[in-house]
Scaffold this active site. Structure first.
Site, PDB file in Angstrom:
ATOM      1  N   TYR C 137       0.878  -1.177   0.000  1.00  0.00           N
ATOM      2  CA  TYR C 137       0.000   0.000   0.000  1.00  0.00           C
ATOM      3  C   TYR C 137       0.918   1.230   0.000  1.00  0.00           C
ATOM      4  O   TYR C 137       1.610   1.498   0.974  1.00  0.00           O
ATOM      5  CB  TYR C 137      -0.845  -0.064   1.268  1.00  0.00           C
ATOM      6  CG  TYR C 137      -1.966   0.943   1.411  1.00  0.00           C
ATOM      7  CD1 TYR C 137      -2.207   1.957   0.496  1.00  0.00           C
ATOM      8  CD2 TYR C 137      -2.823   0.849   2.510  1.00  0.00           C
ATOM      9  CE1 TYR C 137      -3.253   2.855   0.671  1.00  0.00           C
ATOM     10  CE2 TYR C 137      -3.875   1.740   2.696  1.00  0.00           C
ATOM     11  CZ  TYR C 137      -4.074   2.736   1.779  1.00  0.00           C
ATOM     12  OH  TYR C 137      -5.107   3.626   1.958  1.00  0.00           O
ATOM     13  N   LYS C 165      -1.528  -1.399  -4.062  1.00  0.00           N
ATOM     14  CA  LYS C 165      -2.595  -0.403  -4.010  1.00  0.00           C
ATOM     15  C   LYS C 165      -1.882   0.938  -3.989  1.00  0.00           C
ATOM     16  O   LYS C 165      -1.194   1.267  -3.023  1.00  0.00           O
ATOM     17  CB  LYS C 165      -3.432  -0.576  -2.745  1.00  0.00           C
ATOM     18  CG  LYS C 165      -4.439   0.549  -2.532  1.00  0.00           C
ATOM     19  CD  LYS C 165      -5.147   0.401  -1.201  1.00  0.00           C
ATOM     20  CE  LYS C 165      -6.256   1.410  -0.974  1.00  0.00           C
ATOM     21  NZ  LYS C 165      -5.967   2.799  -1.303  1.00  0.00           N
TER      22      LYS C 165
END
Lengths: 309, 309, 309, 309
Positions: C137, C165
């Protein structure tokens, strides 16, 4: 190398402007007399507080001529040759040299991001182009890059610089630099701060370049003299007083930018003190409103520099 | 409010770890004795240099218990309750209070960006939850936001904080804060710097929280005592000596992160001095290599804290 | 490795709260049904928009249990194990795994600054501790460091991560990463943006994790389906519509922080749509005022998701 | 207002230099022919990739004269008037206008930090001084401030600008701006990115100003044409190919600065293609070594623009 000695209170002289944005010569002369009467040890013209980057070559030359003439050799005059890139700086340096200044002040290049190695080259190119002492100016808030300690070491080793004006706000790093150069008395470190001058002197600094000294040169000279004598309590007391006065730089913000509030605050106080005719700055800096100016006045009156209206 | 007086040298106590990443109790006890023997005025546990954010609730409690017991009331113990958001901080605060600490240290929330108004609320929520003095911890490099002067004023006005630990590196702003609170002796300002402690004391600061005091507490106490007596030359000399020693924090970088190099440098020196058994830090911080450690040793030997091997 | 396929619209599920700051289970169940009815391809719980960093272990577990149960295996559930440092993340990871989630999402450590090498170690430690797919992330605005391209390459080479992400806002760098991994179909890249989802899909992205999909999941699913069919005009039209709706995130700022305005904007719209009971967020986030809420309502009504009152 | 239409591929024309740092006129003419032969829709001279800030007034004028003459009216020529502050920009603007350019490109002031309100004034002062269309140039990495959406709205409302060149890297914000101006066909938005041009065109952008188009103008024109026809698959394929070619900008870093590596990468490829005689840049930018150049060559050969040596 000249006999130039970099030390003491060396105010960055503000550049008064006429309403048609020309250099206001009579005001500038009054400022120079005010500073020298206040006892300063040198004059730094064409620095950030002088709005240097707003001035074209002709106006820069005019500032140098006026200040050199008015100073008349009583104190050394050092001149900023601040511009975006190497060759523009060299051009300024040659003009400043031709006009007789004692030393030059140079920042890292800006706009285009450079590496520390390229910054070393930048200083060396300028130094090679003019035979004058060069002072490194560390001001990351303007040029967006730090002059790292190692860069200063390299520049000194290559005899490119004779000192540092540190306006980074990072007093810890400046302390390390002063330690690094403690054994090299031919290298001077001056702080660009208004509010931690006593710190810098305690830490081994050679002087200060405080914009606020335009307003109260004698105050900073007293601070410096006390420090030289080792009277740190007196130095601190003077510093505390000047911290109160420094509040004039915050009166325009956020209605104006910080810069317009800061240098504008100096100019507003100087206008009230009869030193300069107008308080506006170069475009696009906003001018302090009458309401802002009233707040500046209250602070200056409280300091005793101005009689209450 | 307790009688707790925040002043002097209050080291951020490092947290020694065993090889299976538990709190190394015998080492921690040795560190506490070393610090108190060095004359420190308080102990700040569970701060950044204590690797607080790497420790779970159980290990945090263990650190508090060990240090409280070993300190035995000889000096006040203040504990960081540093965590991401309000309710997690309150939980830590309740546990620390139950274990008898004298005061708490709190940063702004992090990860999620908050406004200055939300920061005020954050401190007030924690203060309301536990009846202990709260010290604001300004450390933008970790939490990515500055505790603004106005925020400190609001917190003081709401009786939420009794002091500031300033690790921002912005000595100018800290000077302004000290000025703001000069008339309020119930508000203390301590610097988190290792290398500008004499500055902070000259400027009116009440003390310091230097990580390097883990290695040389007596040196910082001498610095503080000299400053209290107004002997700024002696204070500066001690500071200069500690600046030399401070080089131990740079030996791992850039092979490791700055944090692993910094706190790792303290731990490495302390290991060599026989204070702690292991020098590794919490995961994922890299451990200083033997080559890095040799450089640290050379610096510590030069300082006289360690006999040359 | 599981059969888990990371693609499509995977909303970061907001965490509704009761007035005593507990997880509002009935509201959360309604949200999950709303999302699955909207056609989403997965659920990302305990992410930034879920206020994960405000939740303690017990509340995190509760969110997982409720969502797993309500999802009932219809879509994969991936869970953030976001915390300051390695060992705290591992603890979350073990709990999430025990509760049966399909994959985990992890950021770089924060508060303490780490190097890219230490970030690689961080991910590997967590991956080694739990046998579940791990998604990196990238959210520098929260953790204050970038997951560099080279770091992603190293993590993939060490089989530590199965996807990214990207909430960095740097669509150019994300494009380079998608190029780098184009030949590796076992590595998925999802954008965290609400407003450039069509871009990311055109550039080769596998899906999106838009907070705004909490409000309008069907809209994002239509966007995704159009892109899959290569109907970029339809995808763009849907994206343009969602950009209009995205204005709800700006209505509280600067009265509140950007975060309270953003996630608060989602919650306010969802409250108006009958999905959740309360719109407040975790402390110290300010709650949107009625005036702010009225502006949010106007935007949601205009989008057709809400009948004009 | 002129009939000037801002759209399509408008490369920022590099400035070839002789060994004594003068404008290399024959090389510059070849570049212009190369670009127009490649089908570009306009020429942007004196931008960042043109090393504008390194050039004095005389050299700037020389670039304009050469390019205007060589272009011969076949495509519009827009010129950067990029400098530190308002009056220096106005001077450049007047000179550019006298030389007949079709439009001007202006950034926010730099070095001195300004407010958004002062930026509005800055643009209006320049616009008032010269009767030519003005394009706002958003490049925070160079000028250290963002042109905020609201600032663009104000400038458009005051008829100060006719478009935006967005080199901010923030494709999300640019998307919002394109939405804001979607109903105003007299306002054009061009991306400064090399690698997300298909994104910008999908999102409603009017064109691109990619430095890499100096190397491969025809490729960017094909990308643009495909996008105009709505063939997003073809546009993307061309973009992907150009992303591979874009790797030439990374070959010097970190041996040189990013800028010297980037623009230097363009110049090195152009030298190999026989377009320009020398690849060095203005001082203090380091020149790419032969080893760096060999890496650039390999990338250009792979792209098919250069026959393998």
């Amino acid at each position: 190398m000249t006999q130039f000695s970099l030390h003491g209170i060396v105010p960055p002289v503000v550049t008064p402007l006429t309403t048609d944005m020309e250099v206001d010569a009579p005001s500038l002369r009054r400022v120079v007399r005010h500073l020298i009467d206040g006892g300063v040890h040198g004059l730094f013209i064409l620095g950030s507080s002088s709005e240097v980057v707003f001035l074209d070559a002709q106006r820069r030359a005019e500032v140098i001529r006026i200040v050199m003439e008015e100073a008349g050799g009583r104190v050394p005059v050092i001149a900023g040759v601040i511009d975006i890139a190497t060759d523009r700086c060299i051009q300024h340096a040659r003009e400043a040299r031709a006009l007789g200044v004692d030393a030059l002040v140079l920042t890292a290049p800006f706009y285009t991001r450079t590496s520390q190695a390229e910054i070393v080259d930048h200083f060396c190119y300028v130094r090679d182009a003019v035979d004058l002492p060069l002072i490194a100016y560390d001001i990351p808030v303007c040029v967006n890059i730090k002059l790292e300690r190692e860069t200063l070491h390299k520049l000194y080793a290559r005899k490119a610089i004779v000192g540092l004006k540190d306006s980074s706000g990072d007093d810890g790093n400046m302390r390390m630099v002063m330690r690094d150069f403690a054994a090299h008395p031919d290298f001077a470190v001056l702080t660009g701060s208004e509010i931690t001058v006593d710190y810098a002197l305690l830490g081994g600094g050679h002087g200060a370049v405080p914009g606020l000294a335009n307003v109260d040169p004698a105050g900073y000279v007293r601070l410096y003299d006390a420090a030289r004598k080792g009277d740190w309590v007196a130095a601190r007391a003077e510093q505390q007083r000047l911290i109160e006065l420094f509040e004039i730089v915050f009166q325009g913000y956020p209605d104006t930018s910080r810069n317009a509030s800061g240098v504008g605050g100096f100019k507003t106080a100087m206008q009230m003190m009869g030193l300069i005719t107008h308080r506006h700055m170069s475009r696009p800096n906003a001018v302090l409103s009458d309401a802002h100016a009233a707040k500046v006045r209250a602070i200056v009156e409280k300091s005793g520099l101005l009689r209450a209206g």
